[in-house]
Scaffold this motif. Structure first.
Motif, PDB file in Angstrom:
ATOM      1  N   THR A 271      -9.390   4.498   7.403  1.00  0.00           N
ATOM      2  CA  THR A 271      -9.855   3.166   7.721  1.00  0.00           C
ATOM      3  C   THR A 271      -8.747   2.184   8.032  1.00  0.00           C
ATOM      4  OG1 THR A 271     -10.011   2.767   5.373  1.00  0.00           O
ATOM      5  CG2 THR A 271     -12.021   3.319   6.518  1.00  0.00           C
ATOM      6  N   SER A 272      -7.518   2.445   7.629  1.00  0.00           N
ATOM      7  CA  SER A 272      -6.444   1.544   8.047  1.00  0.00           C
ATOM      8  C   SER A 272      -5.145   2.313   8.154  1.00  0.00           C
ATOM      9  CB  SER A 272      -6.299   0.380   7.073  1.00  0.00           C
ATOM     10  OG  SER A 272      -5.881   0.821   5.825  1.00  0.00           O
ATOM     11  N   THR A 273      -5.174   3.451   8.763  1.00  0.00           N
ATOM     12  CA  THR A 273      -3.973   4.263   8.810  1.00  0.00           C
ATOM     13  C   THR A 273      -3.180   4.004  10.067  1.00  0.00           C
ATOM     14  OG1 THR A 273      -5.167   6.050   9.860  1.00  0.00           O
ATOM     15  CG2 THR A 273      -5.059   6.080   7.467  1.00  0.00           C
TER      16      THR A 273
ATOM     17  N   LYS B 225      -0.176  -3.781   4.811  1.00  0.00           N
ATOM     18  CA  LYS B 225      -0.034  -3.499   6.233  1.00  0.00           C
ATOM     19  C   LYS B 225       0.076  -4.804   7.037  1.00  0.00           C
ATOM     20  CE  LYS B 225      -2.658   0.736   5.563  1.00  0.00           C
ATOM     21  NZ  LYS B 225      -1.845   1.807   6.130  1.00  0.00           N
ATOM     22  N   ALA B 226      -0.713  -5.797   6.628  1.00  0.00           N
ATOM     23  CA  ALA B 226      -0.634  -7.091   7.296  1.00  0.00           C
ATOM     24  C   ALA B 226       0.704  -7.773   7.019  1.00  0.00           C
ATOM     25  CB  ALA B 226      -1.787  -7.984   6.842  1.00  0.00           C
TER      26      ALA B 226
ATOM     27  N   GLN C  79      -4.648  -5.995  12.763  1.00  0.00           N
ATOM     28  CA  GLN C  79      -3.885  -7.242  12.716  1.00  0.00           C
ATOM     29  C   GLN C  79      -3.142  -7.502  14.027  1.00  0.00           C
ATOM     30  OE1 GLN C  79      -3.681  -4.655  10.670  1.00  0.00           O
ATOM     31  NE2 GLN C  79      -1.602  -4.188  10.005  1.00  0.00           N
ATOM     32  N   THR C  80      -2.804  -6.463  14.761  1.00  0.00           N
ATOM     33  CA  THR C  80      -2.182  -6.656  16.061  1.00  0.00           C
ATOM     34  C   THR C  80      -3.220  -7.111  17.082  1.00  0.00           C
ATOM     35  OG1 THR C  80      -0.492  -4.984  15.597  1.00  0.00           O
ATOM     36  CG2 THR C  80      -0.861  -5.528  17.900  1.00  0.00           C
TER      37      THR C  80
ATOM     38  N   GLY D 266       1.882   4.237   5.422  1.00  0.00           N
ATOM     39  CA  GLY D 266       1.703   2.973   4.721  1.00  0.00           C
ATOM     40  C   GLY D 266       0.754   3.036   3.552  1.00  0.00           C
ATOM     41  N   ASN D 267       0.162   4.219   3.301  1.00  0.00           N
ATOM     42  CA  ASN D 267      -0.776   4.363   2.194  1.00  0.00           C
ATOM     43  C   ASN D 267      -0.118   4.894   0.923  1.00  0.00           C
ATOM     44  OD1 ASN D 267      -3.440   3.889   3.714  1.00  0.00           O
ATOM     45  ND2 ASN D 267      -2.470   5.490   4.928  1.00  0.00           N
TER      46      ASN D 267
END
Length: 381
Positions: free
Chosen positions: A4-6, A103-104, A86-87, A153-154
């Motif tokens: 979901t946010s990789t 990540k943000a 976020q990009t 990032g996880n």
């Protein structure tokens, strides 16, 4: 997480930096979204991944008409493997985005002008899971084991947790690049695997134990919860473009969007079965029982919200920033190298949204929240 946010921080940072170089790191904040022909203000929300229970509150807010009640016509843009929300937000291709805080923060350090305006998840959903007979009860027990890490990032909670236990992740354990599923644990290649409480952990409980012919149960596994270890990092938050927030009309849109989104999550809290079905109807590729599990577990990450849903807890923020600054990953990189700017978060808008809901007698804290019992089916169906 999971998918979901990789995105590798290096890729993420490069994408944000590239947007800046192209002059795209502004949302065009000089103008708020214009009112449509139907009198509603069009708003676009960028998700981290495809439709699933992780985002049930936003889908519920559309389905139940909460956004429309607040004068908004909201379009949800699903995420994907090559999408950094976020990009997308910094590039002006969305008005709001859902992203994990670390990540943000990495994107902000790379130059993205974005602001956390609503901290939806109050707790981390990241776990390290092993079979019960492996004897892995806490981070110290990871010494000498094959430890799964998604990377991208996880991994920072895992590395911070091992560090708290006096372990060097690079020398005291064997790190295994883990796929975004639980196959490594089930095959025995990994002793302790990363999992999200609302996704990959459920995948284990949806799998048939070949020794019994029945589904695995929670008793078959032990779980390290980074919230309990004290190294949890904040995850899903609502982000807005920092420059756009200078516009008064967009400030009003932000309050309206937050208020309706909070109503959506309150609906998901009080009606988890209906919220799960809304996500299924939105086109999720995951099964119905898996979706209900996901909504239920996500609710547990949100509720109770002592300061009101969406309100940022300063201690949790400070802990996230500290780990982001001090914990290196396998490449020796930290999430960020300097303190984030003051514009990294702003609680002004969510405070107003919470106050508006309280004036209407809405329960914004969920102090008495209790999860429901969910029966998972094989394969999550």
């Amino acid at each position: 997480m999971h998918r979901t946010s990789t995105r590798a921080f290096a890729v993420l940072a490069a994408a944000s930096a590239a947007a800046l170089v192209l002059g795209a790191c502004s949302s065009g904040g000089d103008d708020a979204p214009e009112e449509g022909a139907d009198g509603l203000t069009p708003v676009t929300l960028q998700l981290q991944w495809f439709a699933q229970g992780q985002f049930a509150g936003y889908y519920a807010a559309i389905d139940q008409g909460f956004y429309e009640d607040h004068g908004l016509d909201v379009t949800i843009q699903e995420g994907g493997a090559d999408i950094v929300p976020q990009t997308v937000l910094a590039d002006g291709q969305a008005d709001f985005a859902i992203a994990w805080v670390p990540k943000a923060l990495a994107s902000i350090e790379a130059g993205a002008g974005i602001t956390n305006v609503g901290q939806i998840f109050q707790r981390s959903g990241t776990l390290q899971v092993s079979f019960a007979d492996a004897g892995i009860e806490d981070p110290a027990d990871l010494a000498g084991r094959n430890v799964g890490s998604w990377g991208f990032g996880n991994e920072f909670e895992l590395f911070a947790g091992m560090g708290e236990a006096g372990l060097d992740p690079m020398t005291d354990a064997t790190l295994v690049q883990q796929a975004f599923d639980m196959s490594g644990l089930l095959s025995g290649d990994i002793d302790a695997a990363q999992a999200m409480s609302y996704n990959e952990y459920a995948q284990l409980l949806e799998t048939v134990d070949p020794d019994t012919g029945e589904l695995y149960t929670a008793d078959d596994f032990t779980v390290i919860d980074w919230n309990e270890v004290g190294v949890a990092m904040l995850q899903d938050a609502i982000w807005a473009n920092t420059e756009a927030l200078q516009d008064e009309a967009f400030q009003e849109t932000t309050v309206a969007f937050l208020e309706a989104s909070l109503e959506g999550w309150i609906y998901a809290r009080d009606n988890p079965e209906e919220a799960a079905q809304i996500v299924v109807d939105a086109g999720s590729q995951l099964g119905a029982s898996h979706q209900l599990w996901m909504v239920n577990e996500v609710n547990a990450l949100i509720w109770p919200s002592p300061g009101g849903i969406g309100m940022l807890d300063q201690d949790a923020w400070d802990q996230t920033v500290e780990i982001s600054l001090s914990t290196p990953n396998q490449d020796g990189s930290t999430v960020i190298t300097t303190d984030p700017p003051d514009t990294a978060y702003d609680t002004t808008y969510v405070e107003q949204a919470i106050a508006n809901l309280e004036d209407e007698g809405v329960d914004v804290t969920g102090a008495d929240y209790e999860p429901i019992e969910v029966t998972l089916n094989e394969g999550g169906q």
